[in-house]
Write a protein that holds these residues in place. Structure first.
Motif, PDB file in Angstrom:
ATOM      1  N   VAL A 146       0.853  -1.189   0.000  1.00 17.05           N
ATOM      2  CA  VAL A 146       0.000   0.000   0.000  1.00 17.05           C
ATOM      3  C   VAL A 146       0.887   1.236   0.000  1.00 17.05           C
ATOM      4  CG1 VAL A 146      -1.797   1.283   1.234  1.00 17.05           C
ATOM      5  CG2 VAL A 146      -1.784  -1.227   1.296  1.00 17.05           C
ATOM      6  N   ASP A 147       0.526   2.214  -0.824  1.00 20.96           N
ATOM      7  CA  ASP A 147       1.292   3.460  -0.887  1.00 20.96           C
ATOM      8  C   ASP A 147       0.332   4.583  -1.251  1.00 20.96           C
ATOM      9  OD1 ASP A 147       3.117   5.462  -1.066  1.00 20.96           O
ATOM     10  OD2 ASP A 147       4.327   4.564  -2.652  1.00 20.96           O
ATOM     11  N   GLY A 148       0.220   5.618  -0.382  1.00 19.11           N
ATOM     12  CA  GLY A 148      -0.682   6.721  -0.705  1.00 19.11           C
ATOM     13  C   GLY A 148      -0.894   7.646   0.465  1.00 19.11           C
ATOM     14  N   THR A 149      -2.048   8.292   0.471  1.00 24.83           N
ATOM     15  CA  THR A 149      -2.351   9.280   1.504  1.00 24.83           C
ATOM     16  C   THR A 149      -3.725   9.010   2.089  1.00 24.83           C
ATOM     17  OG1 THR A 149      -3.312  10.826  -0.104  1.00 24.83           O
ATOM     18  CG2 THR A 149      -0.958  11.056   0.384  1.00 24.83           C
ATOM     19  N   LEU A 150      -3.892   9.446   3.338  1.00 27.25           N
ATOM     20  CA  LEU A 150      -5.197   9.418   3.986  1.00 27.25           C
ATOM     21  C   LEU A 150      -5.337  10.646   4.861  1.00 27.25           C
ATOM     22  CD1 LEU A 150      -4.786   8.362   7.213  1.00 27.25           C
ATOM     23  CD2 LEU A 150      -4.252   6.261   6.000  1.00 27.25           C
ATOM     24  N   HIS A 151      -6.585  11.092   4.995  1.00 26.37           N
ATOM     25  CA  HIS A 151      -6.890  12.302   5.753  1.00 26.37           C
ATOM     26  C   HIS A 151      -7.568  11.896   7.051  1.00 26.37           C
ATOM     27  CE1 HIS A 151      -7.847  16.418   6.656  1.00 26.37           C
ATOM     28  NE2 HIS A 151      -7.393  16.840   5.482  1.00 26.37           N
ATOM     29  N   VAL A 157      -9.354   8.907   1.426  1.00 30.28           N
ATOM     30  CA  VAL A 157      -8.255   7.969   1.196  1.00 30.28           C
ATOM     31  C   VAL A 157      -7.927   7.938  -0.290  1.00 30.28           C
ATOM     32  CG1 VAL A 157      -7.560   5.546   1.312  1.00 30.28           C
ATOM     33  CG2 VAL A 157      -8.869   6.539   3.184  1.00 30.28           C
ATOM     34  N   ASP A 158      -6.641   7.946  -0.615  1.00 24.72           N
ATOM     35  CA  ASP A 158      -6.173   7.810  -1.996  1.00 24.72           C
ATOM     36  C   ASP A 158      -4.931   6.922  -1.969  1.00 24.72           C
ATOM     37  OD1 ASP A 158      -5.446   7.993  -4.628  1.00 24.72           O
ATOM     38  OD2 ASP A 158      -5.623  10.173  -4.751  1.00 24.72           O
ATOM     39  N   LEU A 159      -5.105   5.658  -2.354  1.00 26.27           N
ATOM     40  CA  LEU A 159      -4.039   4.674  -2.199  1.00 26.27           C
ATOM     41  C   LEU A 159      -3.775   3.922  -3.494  1.00 26.27           C
ATOM     42  CD1 LEU A 159      -5.205   3.028   1.169  1.00 26.27           C
ATOM     43  CD2 LEU A 159      -3.455   4.800   0.899  1.00 26.27           C
ATOM     44  N   GLN A 160      -2.524   3.540  -3.687  1.00 23.79           N
ATOM     45  CA  GLN A 160      -2.134   2.581  -4.700  1.00 23.79           C
ATOM     46  C   GLN A 160      -2.005   1.218  -4.021  1.00 23.79           C
ATOM     47  OE1 GLN A 160      -1.690   2.800  -8.024  1.00 23.79           O
ATOM     48  NE2 GLN A 160      -2.251   4.979  -8.088  1.00 23.79           N
ATOM     49  N   LEU A 161      -2.741   0.230  -4.511  1.00 24.73           N
ATOM     50  CA  LEU A 161      -2.740  -1.101  -3.911  1.00 24.73           C
ATOM     51  C   LEU A 161      -2.116  -2.101  -4.876  1.00 24.73           C
ATOM     52  CD1 LEU A 161      -6.346  -1.342  -2.381  1.00 24.73           C
ATOM     53  CD2 LEU A 161      -4.247  -0.596  -1.267  1.00 24.73           C
ATOM     54  N   SER A 189      -4.853 -11.663  -7.818  1.00 26.20           N
ATOM     55  CA  SER A 189      -3.867 -10.579  -7.846  1.00 26.20           C
ATOM     56  C   SER A 189      -4.530  -9.341  -8.416  1.00 26.20           C
ATOM     57  CB  SER A 189      -2.646 -10.952  -8.700  1.00 26.20           C
ATOM     58  OG  SER A 189      -1.983 -12.082  -8.184  1.00 26.20           O
ATOM     59  N   SER A 190      -4.132  -8.179  -7.916  1.00 32.75           N
ATOM     60  CA  SER A 190      -4.699  -6.931  -8.413  1.00 32.75           C
ATOM     61  C   SER A 190      -3.721  -5.795  -8.158  1.00 32.75           C
ATOM     62  CB  SER A 190      -6.039  -6.630  -7.732  1.00 32.75           C
ATOM     63  OG  SER A 190      -6.653  -5.491  -8.315  1.00 32.75           O
ATOM     64  N   HIS A 191      -3.737  -4.837  -9.062  1.00 34.61           N
ATOM     65  CA  HIS A 191      -2.895  -3.645  -8.933  1.00 34.61           C
ATOM     66  C   HIS A 191      -3.708  -2.461  -9.424  1.00 34.61           C
ATOM     67  CE1 HIS A 191       1.113  -1.399  -9.970  1.00 34.61           C
ATOM     68  NE2 HIS A 191       0.484  -0.894  -8.915  1.00 34.61           N
ATOM     69  N   GLY A 192      -3.962  -1.493  -8.514  1.00 31.97           N
ATOM     70  CA  GLY A 192      -4.779  -0.362  -8.936  1.00 31.97           C
ATOM     71  C   GLY A 192      -4.825   0.750  -7.909  1.00 31.97           C
ATOM     72  N   ARG A 193      -5.713   1.678  -8.169  1.00 28.00           N
ATOM     73  CA  ARG A 193      -5.880   2.862  -7.326  1.00 28.00           C
ATOM     74  C   ARG A 193      -7.211   2.796  -6.591  1.00 28.00           C
ATOM     75  NH1 ARG A 193      -6.439   9.174  -9.472  1.00 28.00           N
ATOM     76  NH2 ARG A 193      -6.300  10.193  -7.423  1.00 28.00           N
ATOM     77  N   LEU A 194      -7.165   3.000  -5.272  1.00 29.91           N
ATOM     78  CA  LEU A 194      -8.361   2.995  -4.437  1.00 29.91           C
ATOM     79  C   LEU A 194      -8.582   4.385  -3.872  1.00 29.91           C
ATOM     80  CD1 LEU A 194     -10.628   1.436  -2.883  1.00 29.91           C
ATOM     81  CD2 LEU A 194      -8.954   1.154  -1.041  1.00 29.91           C
ATOM     82  N   ARG A 195      -9.791   4.932  -4.121  1.00 35.63           N
ATOM     83  CA  ARG A 195     -10.154   6.236  -3.562  1.00 35.63           C
ATOM     84  C   ARG A 195     -11.450   6.094  -2.763  1.00 35.63           C
ATOM     85  NH1 ARG A 195     -10.158   9.988  -8.758  1.00 35.63           N
ATOM     86  NH2 ARG A 195     -10.652   7.983  -9.752  1.00 35.63           N
ATOM     87  N   LEU A 206     -16.730   5.254  -3.149  1.00 32.32           N
ATOM     88  CA  LEU A 206     -15.555   4.381  -3.244  1.00 32.32           C
ATOM     89  C   LEU A 206     -15.316   4.052  -4.707  1.00 32.32           C
ATOM     90  CD1 LEU A 206     -14.494   1.409  -1.057  1.00 32.32           C
ATOM     91  CD2 LEU A 206     -14.672   1.076  -3.522  1.00 32.32           C
ATOM     92  N   VAL A 207     -14.066   4.183  -5.138  1.00 34.86           N
ATOM     93  CA  VAL A 207     -13.695   3.906  -6.527  1.00 34.86           C
ATOM     94  C   VAL A 207     -12.410   3.088  -6.546  1.00 34.86           C
ATOM     95  CG1 VAL A 207     -13.040   4.884  -8.758  1.00 34.86           C
ATOM     96  CG2 VAL A 207     -14.722   6.062  -7.334  1.00 34.86           C
ATOM     97  N   TYR A 208     -12.439   1.982  -7.290  1.00 31.24           N
ATOM     98  CA  TYR A 208     -11.220   1.197  -7.502  1.00 31.24           C
ATOM     99  C   TYR A 208     -11.033   1.004  -8.996  1.00 31.24           C
ATOM    100  CZ  TYR A 208      -7.647  -2.397  -7.280  1.00 31.24           C
ATOM    101  OH  TYR A 208      -6.471  -3.092  -7.429  1.00 31.24           O
TER     102      TYR A 208
END
Length: 288
Positions: A146-151, A157-161, A189-195, A206-208
């Motif tokens: 996990v790499d990103g930011t959270l408030h 939340v805005d993360l790269q998973l 397996s999955s690689h994407g952006r979670l907001r 929620l958006v992936y």
């Protein structure tokens, strides 16, 4: 908790550059290492961590009459300023976490170990998001990054998973609630952006968006035990999943070596409907 079970065990901690002045705590680094934690969801769907903050009133408090308010001639005191906590960097190292869902039978159990995480820029008095990086592995199989930011104040939340080869076997309990099938093998397996928490900016609560692949899947019928569905790989490089509003878009689905068993009996029943568990009908109302 009431049963006296251990929730969190901390093996080692270190604090550098810490100051405490006028309800403000500041530190350069906080390191927590060699720890263990447990969390679970009980049969009623309640999480144990949340129940720690529930304080039901005692029987004495419930039965006692409400006191008559007394007016005071004293001047209203000024509200006390809240505490402010600020740590430039928090490091979590060599932790493990046991998770259990007791709302299904048998209970779902997952263990994450080791967990390595870093939080940068934590400040309860700031509106800026904090940066989070995390790496861990599941004992049952697979890794998570996990790499990103959270408030912390708004929950945005805005993360790269990146999830690699997560074993599907532990979710057998969920599958058994609606189908008489055994999840023999399979990994996702999955690689994407979670907001999350920014419907105006992201278009939904929620958006992936990303890639998704399910490999080496084998589903078996329970009685009699025989293959029901399998494939080498099902993947898509363009998946969009949203909640509130709910939506699933898959641009292209690639399937490798699919295999399934479709059987129509003499009574025209199909094995597909046979494996699905029917909810028991409610008993008829007793006439008064």
């Amino acid at each position: 908790p009431e049963d006296g079970s251990e929730l969190v065990l901390l093996g080692r901690s270190a604090l550098a550059g810490g100051t405490l002045h006028q309800q403000q705590f500041k530190a350069d680094t906080l390191t927590l290492a060699q720890g263990h934690a447990r969390t679970w969801r009980n049969a009623k769907g309640q999480f144990n961590m949340l129940s720690l903050f529930d304080k039901p009133p005692s029987a004495k408090a419930r039965s006692a009459p409400s006191p008559t308010p007394v007016r005071s001639a004293a001047k209203t005191t000024q509200a006390v300023a809240p505490w402010r906590f600020a740590v430039k960097q928090i490091q979590l190292d060599d932790f493990d976490l046991n998770c259990e869902d007791q709302s299904v039978q048998p209970p779902l159990a997952l263990r994450l170990s080791p967990i390595k995480a870093q939080v940068t820029g934590l400040d309860s008095g700031s509106n800026k998001p904090v940066k989070l990086t995390l790496q861990t592995a599941l004992v049952s199989g697979g890794t998570i990054q996990v790499d990103g930011t959270l408030h912390a104040t708004t929950g945005v939340v805005d993360l790269q998973l990146k999830m690699s080869d997560i074993a599907l076997a532990p979710v057998q309990s969920y599958l058994s609630t609606f189908a008489a099938l055994q999840l023999a093998t399979g990994k996702v397996s999955s690689h994407g952006r979670l907001r999350y928490g920014d419907p105006q900016g992201a278009g939904a609560q929620l958006v992936y968006e990303g890639q998704l692949a399910v490999k080496q899947l084998l589903l078996k019928e329970v009685t009699p035990e025989r293959p029901f569905l399998s494939w080498d790989s099902v993947r898509s490089n363009d998946v969009l999943l949203t909640l509130s509003p709910n939506r699933l878009d898959i641009a292209e689905l690639q399937i490798e070596k699919p295999s399934g068993r479709l059987f129509i009996a003499a009574d025209r029943s199909v094995n597909l409907t046979d494996v699905l568990k029917r909810k028991s009908a409610a008993p008829p109302a007793t006439p008064s």
